[in-house]
Write an enzyme that holds these catalytic residues in place. Sequence first.
Site, short mmCIF file in Angstrom:
data_model
loop_
_atom_site.label_atom_id
_atom_site.label_comp_id
_atom_site.label_asym_id
_atom_site.label_seq_id
_atom_site.Cartn_x
_atom_site.Cartn_y
_atom_site.Cartn_z
N TYR A 17 42.97 37.15 34.74
CA TYR A 17 43.46 36.93 33.39
C TYR A 17 43.78 35.46 33.16
O TYR A 17 43.36 34.86 32.17
CB TYR A 17 44.70 37.79 33.12
CG TYR A 17 45.28 37.53 31.75
CD1 TYR A 17 44.67 38.05 30.62
CD2 TYR A 17 46.42 36.75 31.58
CE1 TYR A 17 45.19 37.80 29.35
CE2 TYR A 17 46.95 36.49 30.32
CZ TYR A 17 46.32 37.02 29.22
OH TYR A 17 46.82 36.75 27.96
N SER B 85 46.29 31.51 25.81
CA SER B 85 47.59 31.95 26.33
C SER B 85 48.26 30.81 27.07
O SER B 85 47.61 29.85 27.51
CB SER B 85 47.38 33.12 27.30
OG SER B 85 48.56 33.43 28.00
#
Length: 265
Positions: free
Chosen positions: A151, A138
């Site tokens: 995350y 990501s």
Amino acid sequence: MAYALITGASSGIGREMAALFAADGHDLIITARSQDKLDDVKRTLEHRYGVHVETVALDLSESDAPQQLHDYTVSQGFEVDRLVNNAGFADWTGFLDADWHRQHEMMQLNMAALAELTYRYGRDMREQGHGRILNISSVASMMAGPYMAIYFASKAFVRSLSEAVSYELRDTGVSVTCVCPGPTSTGFAKAANMRGMNFFTLTKPATAYQLATYAYRKMKQGRTLAYHGYLTKAGAAAERLLPRALTRRVAAIMNGGNPRNQHRK
């Protein structure tokens, strides 16, 4: 025919990746938690492309699930020469305000399961002398992420691990590709309980198909690291050029700010 194994394949990026493999004639092993959703993907792809699709309903956030998955595929004689580690989730919360069980599940799924599947199937591929591994990271891998701390940290782990293993597997016939997407329309924000202004409302997210097509192409090329979308490329530049004190402030804003302030409204 060898199989492509895709995690988180019941929807979003994983489902689009499964369709791309099937269109190229690959038989598939797809896994996610919902058997009903997997069965729907299986019916669609088998009918459309004439491939064989094996479904395995499994919760990879459980610590023994990766080994169970590997044991099953080996026992069935399925040779896996493509692995897509796509499954993962986020949670919008202050670290000390979080539900620890959910944070632990996130670490297990986003990091531990991905690492173990890369390890187990990577060893098989090395022995076979060929294979490709695709890990989905990501833009979050490029900075610290207040209010989504675990995350962001987990995606930095994915990127770092992928780059290292890619280097170790040079000249073995096995490649490891790490793709870093920006915001993508997959239901991510809803699953993370995000509200207010954030990455998804302040930018135009890519579609799951756009991201999957890009990632599939980079995997086939054997690229080690690839950034999808202008926001991710900007994040990569910011990582090199801007102070981390600034990038974590920007991330905090783009993550939607402090959820406790939202709850007070």
